[in-house]
Scaffold this active site. Structure first.
Site, mmCIF file in Angstrom:
data_model
loop_
_atom_site.group_PDB
_atom_site.id
_atom_site.type_symbol
_atom_site.label_atom_id
_atom_site.label_comp_id
_atom_site.label_asym_id
_atom_site.label_seq_id
_atom_site.Cartn_x
_atom_site.Cartn_y
_atom_site.Cartn_z
ATOM 1 N N ASP A 142 -11.185 121.237 15.738
ATOM 2 C CA ASP A 142 -12.401 120.680 16.213
ATOM 3 C C ASP A 142 -11.871 119.237 16.715
ATOM 4 O O ASP A 142 -11.437 118.534 16.006
ATOM 5 C CB ASP A 142 -13.415 120.478 15.162
ATOM 6 C CG ASP A 142 -14.935 120.267 15.833
ATOM 7 O OD1 ASP A 142 -14.852 119.708 16.893
ATOM 8 O OD2 ASP A 142 -15.557 121.067 15.360
ATOM 9 N N HIS B 292 -14.184 124.626 16.705
ATOM 10 C CA HIS B 292 -15.750 124.222 16.787
ATOM 11 C C HIS B 292 -16.498 125.423 17.476
ATOM 12 O O HIS B 292 -16.107 126.092 18.378
ATOM 13 C CB HIS B 292 -15.864 122.918 17.874
ATOM 14 C CG HIS B 292 -17.409 122.285 17.833
ATOM 15 N ND1 HIS B 292 -17.676 121.341 16.900
ATOM 16 C CD2 HIS B 292 -18.325 122.795 18.630
ATOM 17 C CE1 HIS B 292 -19.046 121.341 17.155
ATOM 18 N NE2 HIS B 292 -19.420 122.035 18.103
ATOM 19 N N CYS C 256 -23.263 122.215 14.797
ATOM 20 C CA CYS C 256 -22.848 121.187 15.934
ATOM 21 C C CYS C 256 -23.934 120.009 15.784
ATOM 22 O O CYS C 256 -24.192 119.317 14.644
ATOM 23 C CB CYS C 256 -22.952 121.753 17.208
ATOM 24 S SG CYS C 256 -22.317 120.760 18.735
#
Length: 166
Positions: free
Chosen positions: A105, A136, A57
């Protein structure tokens, strides 16, 4: 294998997703690059010959930024994160990169990934970019988006890549 986890928040730990998002929004990216650079230098001072950067991330975005801005990084492995354009120019990354991204995502969208890959390729690099039919945070066992098959495949690919470049 030596490893270093960098604390960019001075020991502060978020207690909720909202608090984590707030911390992320306040991150001083210039300071983060200095901390990453110091961490890499500390590992090399301990005799580590090659240092990789990897993250998930925001850590994935910082991995790309480190690849572009921190001397002495041998290779990078970002998971579902691409930095803002002003933080790193992917076309200037000259080290081996292997990225793992989710097709579902809404933060690091497939379009963002395509632009990242195109910029690196335009700059002469040939990154390995893998896309998974997942959301994600697919490699995070504590996330509702956790996808064991995608996570396992990404991990195996990453370990082979690191074995080759380190």
């Amino acid at each position: 294998v030596p490893a270093l986890a960098i604390d960019l928040y001075g020991g502060r730990v978020a207690k909720s997703r909202e608090e984590a998002a707030g911390l992320m929004a306040q991150l001083d990216y210039g300071h983060a690059m200095k901390v990453i650079s110091a961490g890499a230098a500390a590992l090399r001072a301990k005799g580590v010959k090659k240092v990789a950067s990897l993250g998930f991330c925001m850590g994935g975005a910082l991995t790309i930024a480190a690849a572009a801005r921190v001397p002495g990084i041998a290779c990078g492995v970002p998971f579902y994160g691409v930095p803002p354009a002003g933080l790193a120019d992917p076309a200037k990354i000259g080290i081996p990169m292997q990225g793992h991204f989710a097709n579902k995502d809404d933060w690091c969208t497939p379009q963002v990934v395509n632009e990242f890959e195109k910029a690196m390729t335009t700059g002469g690099n040939k990154p390995e970019v893998f896309r998974y039919d997942a959301a994600h945070a697919f490699a995070n066992e504590k996330s509702p988006a956790y996808d064991p098959a995608a996570a396992r495949q990404a991990w195996e690919r990453m370990m082979a890549f690191l074995g080759k470049h380190l």
